[in-house]
Scaffold this motif. Sequence first.
Motif, PDB file in Angstrom:
ATOM      1  N   ASP A  58      63.244 -54.616  21.319  1.00  0.00           N
ATOM      2  CA  ASP A  58      64.576 -54.038  21.224  1.00  0.00           C
ATOM      3  C   ASP A  58      65.494 -54.903  20.376  1.00  0.00           C
ATOM      4  OD1 ASP A  58      64.469 -53.002  24.694  1.00  0.00           O
ATOM      5  OD2 ASP A  58      63.692 -52.029  22.892  1.00  0.00           O
ATOM      6  N   ARG A  60      69.700 -54.978  19.265  1.00  0.00           N
ATOM      7  CA  ARG A  60      71.030 -54.393  19.443  1.00  0.00           C
ATOM      8  C   ARG A  60      71.844 -54.743  18.199  1.00  0.00           C
ATOM      9  NH1 ARG A  60      72.028 -51.865  23.982  1.00  0.00           N
ATOM     10  NH2 ARG A  60      70.598 -52.162  25.748  1.00  0.00           N
ATOM     11  N   GLY A 118      71.329 -48.622  21.165  1.00  0.00           N
ATOM     12  CA  GLY A 118      72.773 -48.539  20.996  1.00  0.00           C
ATOM     13  C   GLY A 118      73.198 -48.216  19.578  1.00  0.00           C
TER      14      GLY A 118
END
Length: 366
Positions: A58, A60, A118
């Motif tokens: 991941d 962000r 996000g």
Amino acid sequence: MSRESTFFSDTLPLGLVPKARGSRSNAAGRFERLARETFLDGWDSEAEARTLGTTTVDERPKKVITRNDSPDIPFDRSVNPYRGCEHGCSYCFARPSHAYLGLSPGLDFETRLTRKLGAAEVLARELAAKSYEVAPIAIGTNTDPYQPIEARDRIMRAILEVLRDHNHPVTITTKGTLIERDIDLLRPMAAKGLASVGMSVTSLGSRLSRQMEPRAPAPARRLKTIRALSEAGIPVRVMAAPMIPALTDHELEAILAAAAQHGARAAGYIMLRLPREVAPLFEEWLAAHVPDRAGRVMKRMRELHGGEVYDSRWGKRMTGEGEWAELMARRFDIALARSGLARKMPPLRTDLFAVPPRPGDQLSLF
């Protein structure tokens, strides 16, 4: 940066060749100091093939809109929900971008992916900036937004929801049929002149396509997606890309004709590009799957690029030059005329763009 190793082989031996993957090796990227060597240690049967799973990490991001000023690209900004692509296309020009992550442009590119969590929220913040000036955002310019993991992660769908809420124009390039899931978002956007799609078709042959693009939908399935999008009022441009000399170039006319029959409105083509690490990876693929044509393909590539396998100059990198490039351009013009397809899509609207009010904002009475 030079390697510390002077002898290495990153090609997987027989029996360790991964199933349903486009690359046969995992050579270290150009920024790495060390190289990897894979060998049989006696524990594996030479008849055994390995199935490599896909892993994700991941990220962000602080920003998601990437700017470019390349004069041979018809957009100045793009968004990519993922790094790496599970479709595993053996020829993918985006593979070298994985080297910036300290990963291999080979198997790592298609098995070790990064998802931008996000991303939709970050995009909304960027669009709300007072300095933002609207222009179409291109999605799918580096890696496919509708690769298999999108079915689970839905990052692309969240991005589309933000663009819809802002009445922001978007162009999407994909070979993923998962885009049909988002017709409910794209249909009303297209009706306002805010969305168009480019569907990539490299070959109409299912066997060759499966070898080159092991985890991408079959060509016939992509044509059905062109029809589904077109019937929903979403304009589609077929991209005959890449055209591989001495392997798929003879299919140019057939691809355009089939796309037109399924409702496409426009068409384009791009010649095979082999930047940086892509060239040795693709030569490896040729030797394994079409050894009788490998020499012809690479000979033609050098003819297109002045003796080199790739020329990065703007205006040349996607078409090549010389007699053969001119012949392809002429064939494309004739195929366009016969199929009734346009060369370009109508421009998307930018005048509808508006930042939606947030909860608690004072609304204007006028």
